[in-house]
Design a protein around this motif. Structure first.
Motif, PDB file in Angstrom:
ATOM      1  N   UNK A  71      13.762   7.584 -10.501  1.00 52.83           N
ATOM      2  CA  UNK A  71      13.592   6.383 -11.308  1.00 52.83           C
ATOM      3  C   UNK A  71      12.119   6.022 -11.464  1.00 52.83           C
ATOM      4  N   UNK A  72      11.387   6.007 -10.354  1.00 51.67           N
ATOM      5  CA  UNK A  72       9.985   5.594 -10.389  1.00 51.67           C
ATOM      6  C   UNK A  72       9.048   6.739 -10.752  1.00 51.67           C
ATOM      7  N   UNK A  73       9.329   7.927 -10.213  1.00 48.82           N
ATOM      8  CA  UNK A  73       8.390   9.027 -10.396  1.00 48.82           C
ATOM      9  C   UNK A  73       8.761  10.022 -11.472  1.00 48.82           C
ATOM     10  N   UNK A  74      10.000   9.913 -12.009  1.00 48.54           N
ATOM     11  CA  UNK A  74      10.481  10.885 -12.996  1.00 48.54           C
ATOM     12  C   UNK A  74      10.255  12.317 -12.492  1.00 48.54           C
TER      13      UNK A  74
ATOM     14  N   UNK B 219       4.554   6.011  -4.964  1.00 48.96           N
ATOM     15  CA  UNK B 219       4.642   6.153  -6.421  1.00 48.96           C
ATOM     16  C   UNK B 219       3.602   7.152  -6.921  1.00 48.96           C
ATOM     17  N   UNK B 220       2.391   7.058  -6.402  1.00 47.10           N
ATOM     18  CA  UNK B 220       1.330   7.986  -6.812  1.00 47.10           C
ATOM     19  C   UNK B 220       1.657   9.412  -6.376  1.00 47.10           C
TER      20      UNK B 220
ATOM     21  N   UNK C  95       0.842  -1.203   0.000  1.00 48.42           N
ATOM     22  CA  UNK C  95       0.000   0.000   0.000  1.00 48.42           C
ATOM     23  C   UNK C  95       0.874   1.248   0.000  1.00 48.42           C
ATOM     24  N   UNK C  96       1.861   1.281   0.879  1.00 54.07           N
ATOM     25  CA  UNK C  96       2.750   2.440   0.924  1.00 54.07           C
ATOM     26  C   UNK C  96       3.531   2.584  -0.367  1.00 54.07           C
ATOM     27  N   UNK C  97       3.995   1.470  -0.930  1.00 56.57           N
ATOM     28  CA  UNK C  97       4.725   1.545  -2.191  1.00 56.57           C
ATOM     29  C   UNK C  97       3.893   2.227  -3.267  1.00 56.57           C
TER      30      UNK C  97
END
Length: 273
Positions: free
Chosen positions: A104-107, A38-39, A32-34
């Motif tokens: 990396x994940x969120x740009x 990311x969001x 959930x936290x991951x």
């Protein structure tokens, strides 16, 4: 921004404050936290009201202690069912590194200031490796216990080579749970940029974030992008890309305003560090 279960989110002027909010499990992350982190990064990328981000955590015991092993198998059909292997073969593998690092994940090329208020270990390095500035409380510690529990430390040391000398990365990775790096030592090797009393951590992070956020957003973000490009690319390649970033990061109106400020003789108040 929408509400979160595992994060606290607040905008103070042009600065977003993102707080990991699972203090009962030392701010370790579950699926959930991951997904929420990311969001959050994706939302900040599109939020023109925010020019800088402070990332911190609830409580004063831990910034983040990596994967919540008790919750690692919890998931739903909308996200990864596990933190780790997914699918019939090892070639289909989900890792927190796909979800957590802001760049990396969120740009996300808005500056991220991490305010570390306690233990930071294991998977916490996914977040810290791509923070732009790290400020630590005096009682903060850093370590990676993977090897002590029979797990290879792989992605975390790879990412931390962006921030730490080779020998320090090897030591923190191989010593496992047998040793913790103090905030003072982290400052000595350049991992941390400032160490302050715990009571002053939020205020210090606010001063840095607000100063950065007060400057033209395009120039700041292009500067962040240039530095990380230089980490990722070869020297000559980075210089070539830099010619484009100079143009992208310079707005004529912002430049004229800066020139007028300089010509006026007024100077920005500064402090020594």
């Amino acid at each position: 921004m929408p509400g979160y279960e595992t994060l606290r989110y607040e905008e103070r002027g042009c600065v977003a404050w993102v707080t990991l909010d699972r203090p009962e499990v030392l701010n370790s992350f579950d699926t959930v936290m991951m997904r929420e982190i990311h969001r959050c990064w994706s939302g900040l990328r599109a939020n023109d009201d925010v020019n800088a981000v402070v990332l911190t955590a609830a409580g004063d015991r831990a910034f983040c202690t990596g994967v919540d092993r008790a919750a690692a198998a919890i998931g739903d059909d909308e996200g990864p069912r596990d933190i780790g292997q997914q699918g019939a073969t090892p070639l289909h593998f989900d890792d927190p590194g796909d979800w957590l690092p802001p760049k990396t994940a969120g740009r996300l090329w808005k500056p991220v200031i991490a305010a570390v208020n306690g233990m930071a270990c294991g998977g916490a390095f996914y977040l810290l490796a791509e923070a732009d500035i790290i400020i630590a409380a005096e009682h903060a510690t850093f370590f990676d216990p993977h090897t002590s529990y029979g797990m290879a430390a792989v992605f975390e040391p790879m990412m931390m080579l962006q921030r730490m000398p080779l020998g320090e990365v090897l030591r923190i990775s191989l010593m496992g749970a047998h040793e913790r790096m103090t905030a003072r030592r982290a400052r000595e090797i350049g991992l941390v940029q400032e160490v302050v009393p715990g009571a002053d951590l939020a205020a210090t992070a606010a001063v840095v974030a607000e100063a950065i956020a007060s400057q033209p957003a395009r120039a700041v973000q292009a500067t962040v992008r240039a530095v990380w490009y230089a980490q990722d690319l070869g020297y000559r390649q980075a210089l070539d890309v830099g010619k484009t970033l100079v143009r992208l990061g310079t707005d004529d109106d912002d430049l004229a305003e800066g020139q007028a400020l300089f010509a006026s003789g007024r100077r920005i108040p500064w402090q020594a560090r």
